[in-house]
Write a protein that holds these residues in place. Sequence first.
Motif, PDB file in Angstrom:
ATOM      1  N   LYS A  36      37.124 -18.767  74.745  1.00 41.66           N
ATOM      2  CA  LYS A  36      38.126 -19.209  75.724  1.00 41.66           C
ATOM      3  C   LYS A  36      38.789 -18.041  76.439  1.00 41.66           C
ATOM      4  CE  LYS A  36      39.274 -22.800  72.489  1.00 41.66           C
ATOM      5  NZ  LYS A  36      39.945 -22.600  71.232  1.00 41.66           N
ATOM      6  N   MET A  37      38.455 -16.819  76.040  1.00 42.78           N
ATOM      7  CA  MET A  37      39.173 -15.663  76.617  1.00 42.78           C
ATOM      8  C   MET A  37      38.459 -15.117  77.850  1.00 42.78           C
ATOM      9  SD  MET A  37      40.117 -13.715  73.051  1.00 42.78           S
ATOM     10  CE  MET A  37      40.983 -12.300  73.720  1.00 42.78           C
ATOM     11  N   THR A  38      39.250 -14.664  78.811  1.00 42.43           N
ATOM     12  CA  THR A  38      38.662 -13.993  79.976  1.00 42.43           C
ATOM     13  C   THR A  38      38.317 -12.558  79.591  1.00 42.43           C
ATOM     14  OG1 THR A  38      40.782 -13.136  80.723  1.00 42.43           O
ATOM     15  CG2 THR A  38      40.150 -15.328  81.534  1.00 42.43           C
ATOM     16  N   LEU A  39      37.531 -11.915  80.424  1.00 41.93           N
ATOM     17  CA  LEU A  39      37.173 -10.511  80.178  1.00 41.93           C
ATOM     18  C   LEU A  39      38.447  -9.656  80.097  1.00 41.93           C
ATOM     19  CD1 LEU A  39      34.965  -8.301  79.960  1.00 41.93           C
ATOM     20  CD2 LEU A  39      35.113  -8.075  82.454  1.00 41.93           C
ATOM     21  N   GLU A  40      39.378  -9.904  81.023  1.00 38.66           N
ATOM     22  CA  GLU A  40      40.622  -9.121  81.045  1.00 38.66           C
ATOM     23  C   GLU A  40      41.411  -9.321  79.757  1.00 38.66           C
ATOM     24  OE1 GLU A  40      39.426 -10.824  83.507  1.00 38.66           O
ATOM     25  OE2 GLU A  40      39.378  -9.489  85.249  1.00 38.66           O
ATOM     26  N   GLN A  41      41.437 -10.556  79.282  1.00 40.66           N
ATOM     27  CA  GLN A  41      42.186 -10.808  78.040  1.00 40.66           C
ATOM     28  C   GLN A  41      41.534 -10.115  76.849  1.00 40.66           C
ATOM     29  OE1 GLN A  41      42.196 -15.082  78.117  1.00 40.66           O
ATOM     30  NE2 GLN A  41      44.182 -15.190  79.152  1.00 40.66           N
ATOM     31  N   LYS A  42      40.221 -10.085  76.857  1.00 45.60           N
ATOM     32  CA  LYS A  42      39.534  -9.388  75.761  1.00 45.60           C
ATOM     33  C   LYS A  42      39.866  -7.903  75.817  1.00 45.60           C
ATOM     34  CE  LYS A  42      35.554 -12.499  75.601  1.00 45.60           C
ATOM     35  NZ  LYS A  42      34.172 -12.649  76.095  1.00 45.60           N
ATOM     36  N   ILE A  43      39.840  -7.330  77.002  1.00 39.59           N
ATOM     37  CA  ILE A  43      40.160  -5.901  77.133  1.00 39.59           C
ATOM     38  C   ILE A  43      41.624  -5.657  76.736  1.00 39.59           C
ATOM     39  CG2 ILE A  43      40.387  -3.989  78.785  1.00 39.59           C
ATOM     40  CD1 ILE A  43      37.970  -5.221  80.292  1.00 39.59           C
ATOM     41  N   GLY A  44      42.469  -6.625  77.048  1.00 38.32           N
ATOM     42  CA  GLY A  44      43.884  -6.502  76.659  1.00 38.32           C
ATOM     43  C   GLY A  44      44.051  -6.316  75.161  1.00 38.32           C
ATOM     44  N   GLN A  45      43.197  -6.981  74.385  1.00 35.87           N
ATOM     45  CA  GLN A  45      43.288  -6.838  72.919  1.00 35.87           C
ATOM     46  C   GLN A  45      42.977  -5.412  72.462  1.00 35.87           C
ATOM     47  OE1 GLN A  45      44.369  -9.089  70.515  1.00 35.87           O
ATOM     48  NE2 GLN A  45      45.065  -9.947  72.451  1.00 35.87           N
ATOM     49  N   LEU A  46      42.302  -4.655  73.316  1.00 35.37           N
ATOM     50  CA  LEU A  46      41.879  -3.297  72.933  1.00 35.37           C
ATOM     51  C   LEU A  46      42.931  -2.258  73.271  1.00 35.37           C
ATOM     52  CD1 LEU A  46      38.201  -3.387  74.293  1.00 35.37           C
ATOM     53  CD2 LEU A  46      39.214  -4.602  72.361  1.00 35.37           C
ATOM     54  N   ASN A  47      44.099  -2.730  73.663  1.00 37.39           N
ATOM     55  CA  ASN A  47      45.121  -1.795  74.137  1.00 37.39           C
ATOM     56  C   ASN A  47      46.303  -1.741  73.180  1.00 37.39           C
ATOM     57  OD1 ASN A  47      46.227   0.008  75.961  1.00 37.39           O
ATOM     58  ND2 ASN A  47      47.335  -1.610  77.062  1.00 37.39           N
TER      59      ASN A  47
END
Length: 765
Positions: A36-47
Motif C-alpha cells: 500500500k506504500m508509495t515509492l516516496e513513503q518507502k524512501i521516507g522510512q529510510l530517513n
Amino acid sequence: MNLRTIVISVAASTLALSSCTPKSGMDSYIDSLMGKMTLEQKIGQLNLHSAPGFVSAMKVTEEDGNVKLLREGRLGGIYGNGDVQYLRQIQQIALDSGAGIPLIFGMDVIHGHETVMPIPLALSTSWNMELIEKTARTAAKEATACGINWVFSPMVDVARDARWGRIAEGGGEDPYLGGEIAKAMVRGYQGDDAEISDDEVLACVKHYALYGAAEAGRDYNTVNLGRQEILNGYMRPYHEAAKAGAASYMSSFNEFEGVPATMNSYLMDELLRRSWGFNGFIVTDATAIAEEVNHGIGDLQEVSARSLKAGVDMDMNSDGFIETLVQSVKEGRVSEKDIDRACRKILEAKYRLGLFEDPFKYLKGERANEIYTPETKAVAYEAACESQVLLKNDGILPLKGNERVAVIGPLADNPSEMTGCWSMSSKAGDCASILSGIRRHCPGATYSQGSNIFLDEQFEDKVKYGLIRMFSPSTPLPKAHALPQSALVADALSKARGADVIVACVGEITALNGEGASRADICIPDAQKELLRSLKATGKPIVLVLTTGRPLTLGWENDNMNAILCTWNLGTEAGNAIADVLYGKVNPSGKLTTSFPYHVGQEPLYYNHKNTGRPHPDYAPYQKFVSCYIDVVNGPLYPFGYGLSYNSYKYGEVKLSSTEMPSTDGSVQVSVDVNNEGKMDGKETVQLYIHAKYSSSTRPVKELKAFRKVDFKAGETKTVTFTLTPEDLSYYDHDLRWVCEKGEYDIMIGPNCNDLKGSTLKVVR
Ligand code: NOJ
C-alpha cells in the motif's frame, strides 16, 4: 490514532495471534503494508533525523523541520531525544501522516543513560562479562522508560592507537576480548531471546567497520589495512555481535580499500550479510553519506545510490536518500527492489519492536520511577569498583584511615567531569566527586583545586567550551582560568604541607577524548603536570588518581608517584567507588585492555603485534640494525592485561591434559593453580594466550584466547581450567580461509601479557 493506524494495529495483533510462525506473520504483514506504500513513503522510512534539541524536553511545533518531513511521510525515525512527552507528540504525528507508520526512536545510550556507568574502555578493564551485561541491561531499562527503543551501542571498534580519542568508547586493543564484550552488551540490551520486551531495546553495533584503525589516530582518517589483517585483528567483535543477534549496525566514516565504509559492499554485503548471516538493518553514521562527496566519490545523488546498493538501509542526517532516490529510480541508478529491500529491513525492526501492535509501547510514561534509582546506582557502583586499574603501589595503598589527607587537583571536586564522553542524558552534576567520596572516609580531608587544566588559558577555553559554543553559542561561559596558575599551586602547597598524604586528582577532562578529540601528545596536560612536580618537591607521599579516556604517557609519574590508580571516567558513582578502593574497602581488580606507552612515538602500540625478521626484546636497549627505537624501548610502560591489587597472586605451572591435539576436532584442558598470597579477599583475571610457532602466514607474538575472572578468599588456591579446541588456534590464512594449522603452539597463562608461564601443544592431523 487514525483509522489507518487502527487497521494496522488490529491487523498486527491478529497476525500475532494467528497460527503462523512469527516470521511468516511478519513477512505477510510487511508484504501487505508495503503493497500500500508509495515509492516516496518507502524512501521516507529510510530517513533518520536527529531531534532538534539533543535531549531537553521540547514542545513540538510546526517550525520543527521533522514535523514537516513527517507530514510528508519522509521520516522513519528520530534520535537524540529522550523526553516521553515530546516523543508521544511526534509519534502521533507520524501515525496521522502518510502511511501511518510509527517512528523508531534512537539514542546514544553508550554507557548507561541517566545513571552513568563507567565509559566502555573503563568497563572493559573489569574483564567481567556478567557485570558488563548488567550495565547494558540497566541502561536499556532506563532508556526504554524514556521512550527510547534503539541504542547506538555497543561500540566495538578495536583500537590500537591511544592518540585516537574514541578509544574511550570501546573495549580496547584485543579482538577476542572485544568479541566477548560485544556479545555481553548485545545480550544486555536485547535480552536472551528474539522477543524485545518493553524494557529492552534494539542494539546498534558500531562503527562498521574498522573506524578504530584511523591512520595516525586522527579521527575520521583513512584506514590502510589488508583483508587478512582486518579479519584476524579487527573484525571479531563485529562478527560476535552478529552471532549474538544484534538487530542493527552503524556504518562508519572511514574508508576501506579505497571505498568509504558507508558504500563498501565487501564490508556490508559480502561479509556482514552474506558471510555472517546478519539480517537486521544498517544505518549510516551521522551525515556519512553526504561526507562521501568529500571522499571524492561523486555528488549526493551518486553517493546515495551507491550507499543504498552497497547495503545501507537508513540514512542518518544526510537527506541523501529522501532528496535523490526517486530521481535515481527514474534514471535506473537504483531499482525499486533496492528500496524495497531497505524499507523491509526498517519495517521488520519496527515489527520486532512491537510498534505496529502498539506504537506507544515505549511511551507510556509510567516507568519514570525506574530511572536513577538506588538499584541502578548500585549497578553503577559495582561497575565503577571493578573498572579501576591500580598501576603502581609502593605500599601506601590502601590508606589506613588515620592519615591527614589533602585532596588536590582540578578533577578532585568536579562531579560533571566524572561521566566521560557520551553521557548527554546523565545527571552529571549529581555524580559523586572524588573529594566527596574521600570525605566519607576522612571527613577532615582538605581540598585545593591546585591547577588549571592547561597553562594556556586560550587553549583551555577552546578545548573546554568548543562543543557548547558549537551547539549553543549564546550560553554564557565562565572564564577558563578563574584563578591564575600560580595562586592555585600556592594554595595546593599550603594544603599539602599540612597533610600526611596527598591524593592528586588529575588527568583528562572529558573534552580531551571521545569523538573529534585526537591528541598528538598523550600526556597529563601541562598545568597539572606542573602541579605534580610542585607537590613532589614537598617530599610528601602522593597517590595519583588518574581521570582519563585513553592510555597516557606516565613515565615520570611512574618514577615519582607512590601510587597510581587509573580511574578513567567512572560515572555516577565515581567518587564513592574510588574512595572505597583508596581506603581498601574494595580490593582493586581491573586490568588494562590497552597498552600504556612510555612515549607517544611508540603508537600504535599493542601487545598482539607481529615479529619482524629482526626482532628486539621489548625492554632491551637500543641496538643498530634491529627493529627498535634509538630513544625509547619497544615495550609498553604498562602492558595489556596488567593491573595490581592489594594481594599478590602466585601462578603455578601450566598443565595440559594432553600435549597433542588433532587439528580437526578434540580438545585439551589447560589448567593452572593460582594462589591468593594476600590477606584480603580479591578477584584475579587469569589470562590464556597462544603463540603459533610456525604458520603458513605470520602470526602475532601473543594472542589472548581465554580468560576468567575468579574470586579468591585470602590465602585461597584455586585451579583454573580452560578448554582449548582447534577453533581457538584457528586464524584466517593468506587465502582468507579459517584454518587450524598443524604445528607447535605455546600455550601461556598468567596475570598479564608480559608475565606468562607456558607449555607446548602440538597440533597434529
Ligand atoms: C556520530 C558518532 O560517530 C556516532 O557514534 C553516534 O552514534 C552518531 N554520531 C549519532 O549521534
